[in-house]
Design a protein around this motif. Structure first.
Motif, PDB file in Angstrom:
ATOM      1  N   ALA A 103      67.704-105.007 -19.371  1.00 43.55           N
ATOM      2  CA  ALA A 103      67.110-105.967 -18.445  1.00 43.55           C
ATOM      3  C   ALA A 103      65.903-105.357 -17.740  1.00 43.55           C
ATOM      4  CB  ALA A 103      68.147-106.426 -17.426  1.00 43.55           C
ATOM      5  N   TYR A 104      66.019-104.094 -17.368  1.00 47.07           N
ATOM      6  CA  TYR A 104      64.890-103.438 -16.688  1.00 47.07           C
ATOM      7  C   TYR A 104      63.676-103.356 -17.612  1.00 47.07           C
ATOM      8  CZ  TYR A 104      61.987 -99.972 -14.414  1.00 47.07           C
ATOM      9  OH  TYR A 104      60.919 -99.341 -13.834  1.00 47.07           O
ATOM     10  N   ILE A 105      63.906-102.973 -18.845  1.00 46.88           N
ATOM     11  CA  ILE A 105      62.785-102.890 -19.790  1.00 46.88           C
ATOM     12  C   ILE A 105      62.121-104.255 -19.933  1.00 46.88           C
ATOM     13  CG2 ILE A 105      62.171-102.546 -22.212  1.00 46.88           C
ATOM     14  CD1 ILE A 105      62.598 -99.935 -20.744  1.00 46.88           C
ATOM     15  N   ARG A 106      62.929-105.292 -20.037  1.00 46.08           N
ATOM     16  CA  ARG A 106      62.388-106.644 -20.245  1.00 46.08           C
ATOM     17  C   ARG A 106      61.715-107.184 -18.984  1.00 46.08           C
ATOM     18  NH1 ARG A 106      66.758-108.483 -21.548  1.00 46.08           N
ATOM     19  NH2 ARG A 106      67.429-109.468 -19.606  1.00 46.08           N
ATOM     20  N   GLU A 107      62.379-107.045 -17.835  1.00 42.88           N
ATOM     21  CA  GLU A 107      61.937-107.728 -16.618  1.00 42.88           C
ATOM     22  C   GLU A 107      60.921-106.934 -15.800  1.00 42.88           C
ATOM     23  OE1 GLU A 107      65.514-108.652 -14.506  1.00 42.88           O
ATOM     24  OE2 GLU A 107      66.386-109.761 -16.199  1.00 42.88           O
ATOM     25  N   VAL A 108      60.898-105.608 -15.971  1.00 43.07           N
ATOM     26  CA  VAL A 108      59.965-104.782 -15.192  1.00 43.07           C
ATOM     27  C   VAL A 108      58.968-104.070 -16.098  1.00 43.07           C
ATOM     28  CG1 VAL A 108      59.729-102.860 -13.568  1.00 43.07           C
ATOM     29  CG2 VAL A 108      61.625-104.473 -13.330  1.00 43.07           C
ATOM     30  N   ALA A 109      59.474-103.293 -17.056  1.00 45.22           N
ATOM     31  CA  ALA A 109      58.561-102.490 -17.873  1.00 45.22           C
ATOM     32  C   ALA A 109      57.625-103.360 -18.708  1.00 45.22           C
ATOM     33  CB  ALA A 109      59.358-101.539 -18.763  1.00 45.22           C
ATOM     34  N   ILE A 110      58.171-104.380 -19.362  1.00 40.19           N
ATOM     35  CA  ILE A 110      57.338-105.232 -20.223  1.00 40.19           C
ATOM     36  C   ILE A 110      56.579-106.278 -19.405  1.00 40.19           C
ATOM     37  CG2 ILE A 110      57.399-106.985 -22.032  1.00 40.19           C
ATOM     38  CD1 ILE A 110      59.598-105.362 -23.397  1.00 40.19           C
ATOM     39  N   ALA A 111      57.272-106.948 -18.503  1.00 43.49           N
ATOM     40  CA  ALA A 111      56.593-107.956 -17.679  1.00 43.49           C
ATOM     41  C   ALA A 111      55.505-107.316 -16.826  1.00 43.49           C
ATOM     42  CB  ALA A 111      57.616-108.679 -16.799  1.00 43.49           C
ATOM     43  N   GLY A 112      55.785-106.156 -16.277  1.00 41.20           N
ATOM     44  CA  GLY A 112      54.787-105.461 -15.470  1.00 41.20           C
ATOM     45  C   GLY A 112      53.621-104.966 -16.296  1.00 41.20           C
ATOM     46  N   LEU A 113      53.900-104.561 -17.524  1.00 42.99           N
ATOM     47  CA  LEU A 113      52.829-104.129 -18.417  1.00 42.99           C
ATOM     48  C   LEU A 113      51.844-105.265 -18.660  1.00 42.99           C
ATOM     49  CD1 LEU A 113      51.434-102.210 -20.375  1.00 42.99           C
ATOM     50  CD2 LEU A 113      53.148-102.839 -22.095  1.00 42.99           C
ATOM     51  N   ASP A 114      52.355-106.475 -18.836  1.00 41.71           N
ATOM     52  CA  ASP A 114      51.465-107.622 -19.022  1.00 41.71           C
ATOM     53  C   ASP A 114      50.542-107.790 -17.816  1.00 41.71           C
ATOM     54  OD1 ASP A 114      52.398-108.302 -21.542  1.00 41.71           O
ATOM     55  OD2 ASP A 114      53.924-109.669 -20.773  1.00 41.71           O
ATOM     56  N   ALA A 115      51.097-107.633 -16.625  1.00 46.37           N
ATOM     57  CA  ALA A 115      50.296-107.775 -15.411  1.00 46.37           C
ATOM     58  C   ALA A 115      49.274-106.650 -15.297  1.00 46.37           C
ATOM     59  CB  ALA A 115      51.202-107.793 -14.179  1.00 46.37           C
ATOM     60  N   ALA A 116      49.680-105.422 -15.604  1.00 43.99           N
ATOM     61  CA  ALA A 116      48.768-104.277 -15.535  1.00 43.99           C
ATOM     62  C   ALA A 116      47.642-104.409 -16.549  1.00 43.99           C
ATOM     63  CB  ALA A 116      49.544-102.983 -15.769  1.00 43.99           C
ATOM     64  N   HIS A 117      47.988-104.865 -17.729  1.00 43.36           N
ATOM     65  CA  HIS A 117      46.986-105.049 -18.779  1.00 43.36           C
ATOM     66  C   HIS A 117      46.000-106.139 -18.390  1.00 43.36           C
ATOM     67  CE1 HIS A 117      45.625-106.611 -22.807  1.00 43.36           C
ATOM     68  NE2 HIS A 117      45.351-105.324 -22.916  1.00 43.36           N
ATOM     69  N   ALA A 118      46.490-107.228 -17.826  1.00 43.70           N
ATOM     70  CA  ALA A 118      45.613-108.328 -17.419  1.00 43.70           C
ATOM     71  C   ALA A 118      44.644-107.886 -16.328  1.00 43.70           C
ATOM     72  CB  ALA A 118      46.452-109.508 -16.938  1.00 43.70           C
ATOM     73  N   GLU A 119      45.070-106.937 -15.495  1.00 46.25           N
ATOM     74  CA  GLU A 119      44.228-106.454 -14.396  1.00 46.25           C
ATOM     75  C   GLU A 119      43.330-105.290 -14.817  1.00 46.25           C
ATOM     76  OE1 GLU A 119      44.921-104.949  -9.782  1.00 46.25           O
ATOM     77  OE2 GLU A 119      46.485-106.162 -10.748  1.00 46.25           O
ATOM     78  N   GLY A 120      43.474-104.847 -16.061  1.00 46.97           N
ATOM     79  CA  GLY A 120      42.659-103.735 -16.536  1.00 46.97           C
ATOM     80  C   GLY A 120      43.050-102.394 -15.952  1.00 46.97           C
ATOM     81  N   LEU A 121      44.328-102.233 -15.660  1.00 44.42           N
ATOM     82  CA  LEU A 121      44.791-101.012 -14.996  1.00 44.42           C
ATOM     83  C   LEU A 121      45.369 -99.976 -15.945  1.00 44.42           C
ATOM     84  CD1 LEU A 121      46.647-102.566 -11.916  1.00 44.42           C
ATOM     85  CD2 LEU A 121      44.416-101.424 -11.920  1.00 44.42           C
ATOM     86  N   VAL A 122      45.591-100.329 -17.208  1.00 42.37           N
ATOM     87  CA  VAL A 122      46.368 -99.443 -18.067  1.00 42.37           C
ATOM     88  C   VAL A 122      45.594 -99.088 -19.331  1.00 42.37           C
ATOM     89  CG1 VAL A 122      47.559-101.443 -19.047  1.00 42.37           C
ATOM     90  CG2 VAL A 122      48.574 -99.197 -19.280  1.00 42.37           C
ATOM     91  N   ASP A 123      45.594 -97.786 -19.652  1.00 44.55           N
ATOM     92  CA  ASP A 123      44.942 -97.288 -20.865  1.00 44.55           C
ATOM     93  C   ASP A 123      45.941 -96.943 -21.961  1.00 44.55           C
ATOM     94  OD1 ASP A 123      42.307 -97.359 -19.723  1.00 44.55           O
ATOM     95  OD2 ASP A 123      42.818 -95.553 -18.597  1.00 44.55           O
ATOM     96  N   ALA A 124      47.186 -96.646 -21.584  1.00 46.20           N
ATOM     97  CA  ALA A 124      48.222 -96.293 -22.558  1.00 46.20           C
ATOM     98  C   ALA A 124      49.584 -96.574 -21.938  1.00 46.20           C
ATOM     99  CB  ALA A 124      48.113 -94.828 -22.973  1.00 46.20           C
ATOM    100  N   VAL A 125      50.611 -96.578 -22.774  1.00 46.98           N
ATOM    101  CA  VAL A 125      51.977 -96.840 -22.323  1.00 46.98           C
ATOM    102  C   VAL A 125      52.843 -95.622 -22.614  1.00 46.98           C
ATOM    103  CG1 VAL A 125      54.021 -98.304 -22.628  1.00 46.98           C
ATOM    104  CG2 VAL A 125      51.724 -99.318 -22.670  1.00 46.98           C
ATOM    105  N   ASP A 126      53.574 -95.181 -21.616  1.00 47.93           N
ATOM    106  CA  ASP A 126      54.416 -93.993 -21.725  1.00 47.93           C
ATOM    107  C   ASP A 126      55.849 -94.368 -21.356  1.00 47.93           C
ATOM    108  OD1 ASP A 126      55.278 -91.365 -21.968  1.00 47.93           O
ATOM    109  OD2 ASP A 126      53.841 -90.544 -20.533  1.00 47.93           O
ATOM    110  N   ALA A 127      56.791 -93.484 -21.656  1.00 41.87           N
ATOM    111  CA  ALA A 127      58.187 -93.696 -21.306  1.00 41.87           C
ATOM    112  C   ALA A 127      58.898 -92.347 -21.318  1.00 41.87           C
ATOM    113  CB  ALA A 127      58.858 -94.656 -22.289  1.00 41.87           C
ATOM    114  N   PHE A 128      60.081 -92.315 -20.703  1.00 39.31           N
ATOM    115  CA  PHE A 128      60.898 -91.106 -20.659  1.00 39.31           C
ATOM    116  C   PHE A 128      62.119 -91.353 -21.533  1.00 39.31           C
ATOM    117  CE2 PHE A 128      63.353 -88.042 -17.601  1.00 39.31           C
ATOM    118  CZ  PHE A 128      63.307 -87.042 -18.564  1.00 39.31           C
TER     119      PHE A 128
END
Length: 385
Positions: free
Chosen positions: A169-194
């Motif tokens: 749920a966290y991956i779906r609701e925060v990591a992926i949903a937030g990535l869409d928002a970050a990408h739309a705002e031009g804030l992200v150059d790459a995606v990382d994870a632990f």
């Protein structure tokens, strides 16, 4: 502009720059109409690159350092509410401006050692709003200092308490949903994870990496740091820019990284701080031609270090890397780990005019000395910074 410098060569080298880029490199270049800057025989290297940092965060974790000295493990501290979760609370409490204010001294320490490019990760907010604020702060750093900032979306760093036992749920609701928002705002150059037993499994991270690829974003991964659970293989399947830490990587992992063109980013600061004994398989990386980068991993808990010069010394001392490997690890290979090989990391025509000039007669001085900074000038985009 013509710059005279040693550049690791016995005879003086000249570098012609124009509009912030390198035009020509050689000896006896045409100086007609050029401003000449005599570097006094200084050693010239490409501007250094710190390709793995967490310099934007709130609070500190000095007490955890004490706990580890008293025998507690990193895993134990994390499972008892410390570690990344502790920094999460401190980070969520800060505004973007406050995050910038706390990060600037760390950035300035790096710049004072000839660094021209710094990768900055999110990963301590663990909510969409807080993760976005971390990347907004990272972008603002580049407005306040002459430096290239590269950002990585690291929301999949740990599980916040509100998602305990619900990683999917966290991956779906925060990591992926937030990535869409970050990408739309031009804030992200790459995606990382632990990818680790105390964080996320390869299976849990697969949807995130698949989504990143669909957005046209490259991926990288904290992998095989404390155990081997398949992180490197996940990174290789997605042609990751880099797999970082990789202490528990194997010969098969090295082979997969070579085939995928994935850089091994070695982080001796965390190895040192956690008093680890399992070193990355440097011999296997050499044998398979895997490029090795070095980075500070600057973070509040497991690598509170803001010195890339010390990082090189640790890479040589702990991992038995050679001087040329260490220097390439914070220049050429670090650029490749960020997808910037065509922009910086070498002194070559067409690239950004990012240099460090040192009061040293060989690169060994930069790697050998401890607590010694021989930087003379830092040049970023053709300008002395």
């Amino acid at each position: 502009m013509i710059t005279d410098a040693a550049d690791l060569a016995p005879e003086p080298l000249e570098v012609l720059t124009e509009a912030g880029r390198i035009v020509a490199v050689g000896t006896a270049l045409d100086r007609d109409g050029a401003e000449v800057v005599d570097c006094g025989g200084a050693l010239m290297t490409p501007g250094l690159i710190d390709c793995h940092t967490h310099i934007v965060y709130g609070g500190d974790r000095a007490r955890e350092f004490e706990l580890r000295l008293e025998g507690a493990s990193y895993e134990q501290i994390s499972r008892e509410g410390g570690g990344i979760a502790a920094t999460m609370n401190a980070t969520r409490a800060l505004s973007v401006d406050a995050l910038v204010e706390t990060a600037l001294p760390r950035l300035d320490h790096l710049l004072a050692e000839g660094v021209s490019t710094v990768e900055v990760k999110s990963g301590y907010g663990l909510s969409i709003a807080a993760e976005l604020d971390m990347l907004r702060a990272a972008r603002k750093l580049a407005e306040l200092r002459p430096v290239r900032i590269v950002t990585s979306w690291l929301a999949a760093h740990a599980l916040p308490p509100e998602y305990r036992d619900r990683p999917d749920a966290y991956i779906r609701e925060v990591a992926i949903a937030g990535l869409d928002a970050a990408h739309a705002e031009g804030l992200v150059d790459a995606v990382d994870a632990f990818c680790e037993g105390i964080a996320f499994s390869p299976e849990e991270l697969e949807p995130l990496f698949t989504h990143a690829t669909a957005l046209g974003l490259p991926v990288k991964l904290h992998a095989e740091q404390l155990s081997r659970i398949g992180g490197v293989q996940l990174a290789a399947r997605h042609n990751a820019l880099s797999a970082d830490h990789v202490e528990y990587a194997t010969e098969a992992d090295a082979r997969a990284m070579a085939e995928a063109g994935t850089v091994a980013v070695l982080l001796p600061g965390a190895f040192y701080t956690l008093r680890e004994t399992q070193a990355p398989p440097v011999a296997a990386f050499r044998a398979h031609g895997v490029p090795m980068a070095l980075a500070t991993d600057c973070n509040p808990g497991t690598s509170p270090m803001t010195s890339l010069l010390l990082t090189m010394n640790m890479g040589a001392t702990f991992f038995r890397m050679t001087v040329p490997e260490c220097l390439a690890g914070v220049t050429t290979h670090a650029a490749t780990a960020l997808g910037l090989a065509a922009e910086t990391g070498r002194i070559a025509p067409g690239l950004s005019a990012d240099f460090a000039l040192w009061e040293a007669d060989s690169a060994a001085v930069l790697v050998n000395r401890i607590g010694f900074n021989p930087l003379k000038w830092r040049v970023f985009g053709g300008e002395v910074a």
